[in-house]
Design a protein around this motif. Sequence first.
Motif, PDB file in Angstrom:
ATOM      1  N   GLY C  63       0.816  -1.204   0.000  1.00 32.09           N
ATOM      2  CA  GLY C  63       0.000   0.000   0.000  1.00 32.09           C
ATOM      3  C   GLY C  63       0.849   1.252   0.000  1.00 32.09           C
ATOM      4  N   GLU C  64       2.015   1.175   0.641  1.00 31.88           N
ATOM      5  CA  GLU C  64       2.840   2.362   0.745  1.00 31.88           C
ATOM      6  C   GLU C  64       3.544   2.708  -0.562  1.00 31.88           C
ATOM      7  OE1 GLU C  64       3.967   1.193   5.298  1.00 31.88           O
ATOM      8  OE2 GLU C  64       5.590   1.543   3.891  1.00 31.88           O
ATOM      9  N   ILE C  65       3.969   1.695  -1.297  1.00 32.22           N
ATOM     10  CA  ILE C  65       4.897   2.018  -2.384  1.00 32.22           C
ATOM     11  C   ILE C  65       4.436   1.629  -3.775  1.00 32.22           C
ATOM     12  CG2 ILE C  65       6.926   1.980  -0.911  1.00 32.22           C
ATOM     13  CD1 ILE C  65       7.488  -0.775  -2.007  1.00 32.22           C
ATOM     14  N   LEU C  66       3.433   0.795  -3.911  1.00 26.07           N
ATOM     15  CA  LEU C  66       3.045   0.421  -5.279  1.00 26.07           C
ATOM     16  C   LEU C  66       2.195   1.531  -5.886  1.00 26.07           C
ATOM     17  CD1 LEU C  66       2.205  -3.371  -5.246  1.00 26.07           C
ATOM     18  CD2 LEU C  66       4.271  -2.210  -5.998  1.00 26.07           C
ATOM     19  N   SER C  67       2.496   1.831  -7.143  1.00 24.04           N
ATOM     20  CA  SER C  67       1.754   2.897  -7.805  1.00 24.04           C
ATOM     21  C   SER C  67       0.738   2.287  -8.752  1.00 24.04           C
ATOM     22  CB  SER C  67       2.724   3.795  -8.573  1.00 24.04           C
ATOM     23  OG  SER C  67       2.104   4.277  -9.738  1.00 24.04           O
ATOM     24  N   LEU C  68      -0.530   2.529  -8.443  1.00 24.23           N
ATOM     25  CA  LEU C  68      -1.589   1.968  -9.279  1.00 24.23           C
ATOM     26  C   LEU C  68      -1.580   2.612 -10.655  1.00 24.23           C
ATOM     27  CD1 LEU C  68      -3.860  -0.044  -9.279  1.00 24.23           C
ATOM     28  CD2 LEU C  68      -5.394   1.724  -8.442  1.00 24.23           C
ATOM     29  N   GLY C  69      -1.218   3.891 -10.711  1.00 26.96           N
ATOM     30  CA  GLY C  69      -1.239   4.605 -11.988  1.00 26.96           C
ATOM     31  C   GLY C  69      -0.286   3.989 -12.987  1.00 26.96           C
ATOM     32  N   LEU C  70       0.970   3.783 -12.554  1.00 22.83           N
ATOM     33  CA  LEU C  70       1.967   3.216 -13.453  1.00 22.83           C
ATOM     34  C   LEU C  70       1.562   1.813 -13.890  1.00 22.83           C
ATOM     35  CD1 LEU C  70       4.650   3.439 -14.832  1.00 22.83           C
ATOM     36  CD2 LEU C  70       5.763   2.654 -12.735  1.00 22.83           C
ATOM     37  N   ALA C  71       1.140   1.012 -12.921  1.00 24.93           N
ATOM     38  CA  ALA C  71       0.753  -0.369 -13.253  1.00 24.93           C
ATOM     39  C   ALA C  71      -0.449  -0.365 -14.162  1.00 24.93           C
ATOM     40  CB  ALA C  71       0.469  -1.144 -11.975  1.00 24.93           C
ATOM     41  N   GLY C  72      -1.382   0.575 -13.924  1.00 25.18           N
ATOM     42  CA  GLY C  72      -2.564   0.636 -14.774  1.00 25.18           C
ATOM     43  C   GLY C  72      -2.177   0.976 -16.205  1.00 25.18           C
ATOM     44  N   THR C 118       7.957  -1.877 -16.607  1.00 21.84           N
ATOM     45  CA  THR C 118       8.283  -2.694 -15.440  1.00 21.84           C
ATOM     46  C   THR C 118       9.682  -2.364 -14.924  1.00 21.84           C
ATOM     47  OG1 THR C 118       6.916  -4.439 -16.360  1.00 21.84           O
ATOM     48  CG2 THR C 118       8.392  -5.060 -14.579  1.00 21.84           C
ATOM     49  N   ALA C 119      10.616  -2.197 -15.877  1.00 22.50           N
ATOM     50  CA  ALA C 119      11.984  -1.890 -15.471  1.00 22.50           C
ATOM     51  C   ALA C 119      12.016  -0.557 -14.720  1.00 22.50           C
ATOM     52  CB  ALA C 119      12.891  -1.826 -16.697  1.00 22.50           C
ATOM     53  N   TYR C 120      11.279   0.430 -15.260  1.00 21.62           N
ATOM     54  CA  TYR C 120      11.228   1.746 -14.603  1.00 21.62           C
ATOM     55  C   TYR C 120      10.648   1.606 -13.193  1.00 21.62           C
ATOM     56  CZ  TYR C 120       9.674   6.452 -13.536  1.00 21.62           C
ATOM     57  OH  TYR C 120       9.451   7.652 -12.910  1.00 21.62           O
ATOM     58  N   GLU C 121       9.556   0.844 -13.112  1.00 17.72           N
ATOM     59  CA  GLU C 121       8.899   0.657 -11.823  1.00 17.72           C
ATOM     60  C   GLU C 121       9.859   0.015 -10.820  1.00 17.72           C
ATOM     61  OE1 GLU C 121       5.807  -2.190 -11.933  1.00 17.72           O
ATOM     62  OE2 GLU C 121       4.828  -1.444 -10.123  1.00 17.72           O
ATOM     63  N   TRP C 122      10.567  -1.009 -11.258  1.00 16.16           N
ATOM     64  CA  TRP C 122      11.501  -1.708 -10.369  1.00 16.16           C
ATOM     65  C   TRP C 122      12.622  -0.781  -9.925  1.00 16.16           C
ATOM     66  CZ3 TRP C 122      12.666  -7.549 -11.309  1.00 16.16           C
ATOM     67  CH2 TRP C 122      11.462  -8.246 -11.343  1.00 16.16           C
ATOM     68  N   ARG C 123      13.084   0.022 -10.873  1.00 14.89           N
ATOM     69  CA  ARG C 123      14.173   0.936 -10.549  1.00 14.89           C
ATOM     70  C   ARG C 123      13.741   1.907  -9.463  1.00 14.89           C
ATOM     71  NH1 ARG C 123      18.856   3.147 -13.134  1.00 14.89           N
ATOM     72  NH2 ARG C 123      19.019   5.271 -12.359  1.00 14.89           N
ATOM     73  N   GLU C 124      12.528   2.430  -9.639  1.00 17.15           N
ATOM     74  CA  GLU C 124      11.986   3.323  -8.614  1.00 17.15           C
ATOM     75  C   GLU C 124      11.915   2.608  -7.266  1.00 17.15           C
ATOM     76  OE1 GLU C 124      10.316   6.704  -8.661  1.00 17.15           O
ATOM     77  OE2 GLU C 124      12.068   6.627  -9.998  1.00 17.15           O
ATOM     78  N   LEU C 125      11.358   1.395  -7.303  1.00 15.99           N
ATOM     79  CA  LEU C 125      11.174   0.659  -6.048  1.00 15.99           C
ATOM     80  C   LEU C 125      12.511   0.391  -5.365  1.00 15.99           C
ATOM     81  CD1 LEU C 125       8.423  -1.953  -6.990  1.00 15.99           C
ATOM     82  CD2 LEU C 125       8.197   0.039  -5.530  1.00 15.99           C
TER      83      LEU C 125
END
Lengths: 276, 556, 206
Positions: C63-72, C118-125
């Motif tokens: 809940g704290e870190i996953l971004s629904l917008g990016l995944a959507g 996905t790569a961008y998302e992982w990098r952010e995470l």
Amino acid sequence: MNSAAPPPSGPHEESVSLPAPTPWPLLLAAGITLAAAGLVTNWVVSGVGIMLLVVALAGWIRELVSHRGEIEIPWVEPELRAAPIKPAAARVEALRPGMPGHRMRVPEKVHPYSAGVRGGLVGGAAMAATALLYGLISGHGIWYPINLLAAMILTNFADKSTVELEQFSLAALGVGTVIHGLTSLAVGLCYGIILPTLPRWPMLWGGLVGPLLWTGATYGFMGILNPVMNARVEWSWFFVSQFVFGIATGMVVARSEKVPAERPVPRSRVSHERRY
Amino acid sequence: MAVAEPLAMRTELSDTARLRAWSTTVDHKRIGLLYVGTSLIFLVIGGLEALLIRWQLWAPELRVLGPTQFNQLFTMHGTTMIFFVVMPMLLGFANYLVPLMIGARDMAFPRLNALSYWLYALGGALTHFSFFAGGAPDVGWFAYAPLTEYTFSRGHSTDYWILGLLVSGLGSLFTGINLLTTILALRAPGMNLARMPLFVWMMLVDAILLIFAIPPLTAAQLMLLLDRSLGAHFFDTQAGGSALLWQHLFWFFGHPEVYILALPAFGMISEIVPVFSRKVIFGYESVAAATVTIGVISMGVWAHHMFTVGMSDVLDAIFSGASFLIAVPTGIKMFNWIATLYGGRLRFESPLLFAVGFLAMFVMGGLTGIMLAAVPIDWQVSDSYFVVAHFHYVLFGGSLFAIMAGFFYWFPKASGRRLSERLGRWQFWIMLAGFNLTFGPMHVAGLLGMPRRIYTYSDDRGWTLWNQLATVGALVLGVAFVLFFWNLFVSWRRGAPAGDDPWDAWTLEWATHSPPAPYNFETIPPVHSRRPLWDLKHPQDPDWILPDRAQPEVIA
Amino acid sequence: MNAGSLANRSERRRAAAEFGLGAHDAPRIGMLAFLCSEAAFFATLIIAYLTYLGQADVGPTPGEILSLGLAGANTVVLLSSSVTLWWASQAMTAGRTRSACSGLIVTILLGSLFLAGTAYEWRELIDARGLTISTNLFGTTYYTLVGCHAFHVTLGVLAMLVLAGLLASRALSAGASRGFELVEWYWHFVDGVWIAVFLVVYVWGR
């Protein structure tokens, strides 16, 4: 006899197209294994493995796409071919009734399903009569055994007192009748199927052994199945009613006319089966 | 009966040419032989490991092996026997026989078939390479977490176990897909599902089990690998991970696996018993239906391996009940085979000897299986030698006896020659005696409380006698296997010529030459019934019904 | 995958006549069986994810870190790639090689865009949020599940690259191609898996 004809190999087409031997599966497997082995040895091994994997996959795909993977294999010399199958000289032993032959089918004769249905209904009626008789003799009235049976489904009956359970209840009558009727029918059908497979004395199995087995099981499980009945049931009457059912059903089933187990297949089905 | 010398593809090839021919082959028969041959090599390895284990347990406080070596040996024995011997042996038989039995030219995907074999062989080699790379796996064949976590299992031995099984598991999965497709798509004209030989039926269900059981294991092994190499926490109880999840995932694979190993054996028995009884199998439909039922139920019994971990009573009851339930279809098959034997004109040659040995031994394993399915008994004897005895009766007394029957029955098809009947009889009786001497006493040792996987024991426990009996039995078994390998070796070159159809059998594989040509059949015999060759041999009394004739087998 | 076992079409036709194959089509059955096994594989991973959902001892939590917008957005990209591939396969069946090829390339681009997302998302995470596979149970299960899916997407992209190369070099003729059809099945399957992953990880699990 369409399928008896030899496969559509023309008179001069005595060869078969088959996949050609190929090294790529071996190399691909080696690549995968090396790639895995590199994880526990040295990354160079993995690198070699992945390179091998790519090369093998490329080779494999090229072989498929260019159709070079197929070769035409001529039939082997006649002496290496299978000899045609000849009819056996020996005669087949004739089948005799009651003896297991080369196509044994037991039982040869069975009761028709209708006998099981009839037996179940008659046995169920006899059992119900016994239960009502118990209700009358014990002074609880005829609705009491019905309510007890229905308590298996109607869980709110657990809170009722004995006096309440002696009263008429339409829901209980309906539920009890359905439970009793379905169970009687099912057991009757089982009798029709099982009795002819058991040796010699159908009444021993149907009238004694069967009720003994399931009354024992019911005795053990009644606490889970139907706590209300378990608390109030008169076991001696319960046993008697079960045996009445078994004897009545067994008699009806055993007296019915037996029919051959295997009926000749009607022609329409035969021709249907040979469609290919 | 005069039978010509079998003429194999006897064009003399040089060694390199032969090596190239075998390593590039996509012929299902050659791949089948490769499978069987490789698994025989692993059988020798696994057998020697077992002999070492029995030597160590010969007497109390022996120091033939150290505890670590002992752990490695029982781990590798279990892993080898299940993943690299019995499973590939059965897949090898299936590879050889299924296309022949259904009248096909080859498997549906011949190249994928070769890939499967090589993945299996190289995966097995990778697992065994660990012996030379710092020590073999020592965590038991089901590798319970958290023992397998990096904290408790340093070095790479467990990684070798994971990677070797991942690679060979991929091969088994592809074989499953291949077999399923072959059976569904490549049957000869006329051979509908209801006319397939029962071995093919069993392999069909087996293939489906492979397809659904192996991926969860693959996923679990991947998780374990991530735990060990990247510091993930799947099975790391310190970080909230669950050791129980591994058990659930492993046994969700592991129990169907038991049936993956048993069903092909059932199939072999279902082929051999009718031929040597000279009767139709009793209740073909019920055998096939029981097979499907076993396949379905086997997916829902896995947690009966886990009664001692403390699941809820409800779960215990469910899995116990399901395990009892699976005994029903298995029992149905037993009765089918016995009813087929009943009243038959039995020909007690080696295949039937081993088949009957299978029936007797498998019943013993099945009965102890039902005992173990009862939760209280399982609590008492879980992880004792009683369990060891139980599954050896199932897998050795069951699957391996059936495989032996299969060897004696189908060897003539693959080689054109018979195995020596005399050696076969000797082998059977020695094997039966050795087997019961080895594993019978283990029941007692287990009930006396001897845990499995201990490397030694003190002499005041009363286990010594039972262990010594078992060790003597293991040596007797060794003799039986030496006879078997000798028989294979000699008969392959000099056995009595067998001809196309040595057993007067009824399924399509006997309609080909022995050994069959690369393309299997010049012409496919017509299939009108479950016994196409019977119909050809007995035109007056075929299994199928001529439309214009009274049905012959109805007795007035 | 191994569509070429009886790739030679005349051979296949002959086999059909000889073995009564008719409706039974080996490559299709094989692919279906393979996809079943893949479904079992992903089901296992999803079960593991759900087992450990909310079990992590330390943060961060989904809940704290996953971004629904990016995944959507990523979901939209991947799902539209299924549509373009379907369009390409229609073109393929109709014999329009060029449109099939361009549809394929668009699909490949969309697939690559998904991977880049996905790569961008992982990098952010990893960089900004400090979540790695060894941080906690959430990181462990999240990277495994999403990573396995991304690996399958990668395989699909590679397979389509091969197809596109073959089409471009005319090694693959237009008209119904079995290889094309099977890759298409695989791609739709991988998309379906993503829907499950998306719902479990980003919608329900957040």
